[in-house]
Enzyme design. Structure first.
Site, short mmCIF file in Angstrom:
data_model
loop_
_atom_site.label_atom_id
_atom_site.label_comp_id
_atom_site.label_asym_id
_atom_site.label_seq_id
_atom_site.Cartn_x
_atom_site.Cartn_y
_atom_site.Cartn_z
N CYS A 260 2.23 -39.22 -17.52
CA CYS A 260 3.12 -38.81 -18.61
C CYS A 260 3.89 -40.02 -19.12
O CYS A 260 4.31 -40.86 -18.34
CB CYS A 260 4.10 -37.74 -18.13
SG CYS A 260 3.35 -36.15 -17.87
N GLN A 261 4.09 -40.06 -20.42
CA GLN A 261 4.86 -41.13 -21.06
C GLN A 261 6.30 -41.09 -20.58
O GLN A 261 6.90 -42.11 -20.29
CB GLN A 261 4.78 -40.95 -22.57
CG GLN A 261 5.60 -41.92 -23.37
CD GLN A 261 5.50 -41.62 -24.87
OE1 GLN A 261 4.60 -40.95 -25.32
NE2 GLN A 261 6.44 -42.15 -25.62
#
Length: 141
Positions: free
Chosen positions: A52-53
């Protein structure tokens, strides 16, 4: 009807009310505000979703044969996305979570309206939730 599919159908209907993606984003952000927040002890490396960013922590436990998810994120849109996933998958049986076809994601156009990194994060969130379902299901057998 499958309870997971019933919830997905509700979400598809809700998103159909909105005219454009700005309204849908606002709705997703609002959903994030109602997210069942994870306890501080689970905001650690082992509960962090890889890929995930932004940072997303996810915890699963089991009560009365059903899996309950809690989560948190440091990004408002991501909080909303995980809140949507929790709405669909929390309080379901582990085997159903592991085998769920999350068709609502495509039906509401979520993946195509996210940046590539957020889209990868969405895939990672779904994968992690299904992994919890598989793990809990195999432990119950």
């Amino acid at each position: 009807m499958n309870p997971i599919n019933s919830i997905q159908d509700e979400i598809i209907e809700e998103f159909a009310f909105f005219g454009d993606w700005m309204e849908k984003y606002e709705y997703i952000i609002d959903l994030g505000k109602s997210l069942p927040i994870i306890e501080e002890q689970y905001k650690d490396e082992s509960h962090l979703i890889k890929g995930c960013q932004s940072q997303v922590w996810l915890h699963a436990d089991q009560a009365e044969g059903k899996v309950r998810f809690t989560a948190d994120s440091d990004a408002v849109i991501t909080k909303g996305i995980i809140a949507l996933l929790i709405r669909v998958l929390s309080e379901q049986q582990a085997a159903e979570i592991a085998s769920a076809d999350l068709y609502f994601i495509d039906k509401i156009g979520l993946k195509e309206h996210l940046s590539p990194t957020r889209s990868n994060g969405l895939v990672s969130m779904v994968k992690q939730m299904k992994m919890y379902g598989l793990a809990i299901n195999s432990k119950n057998q």
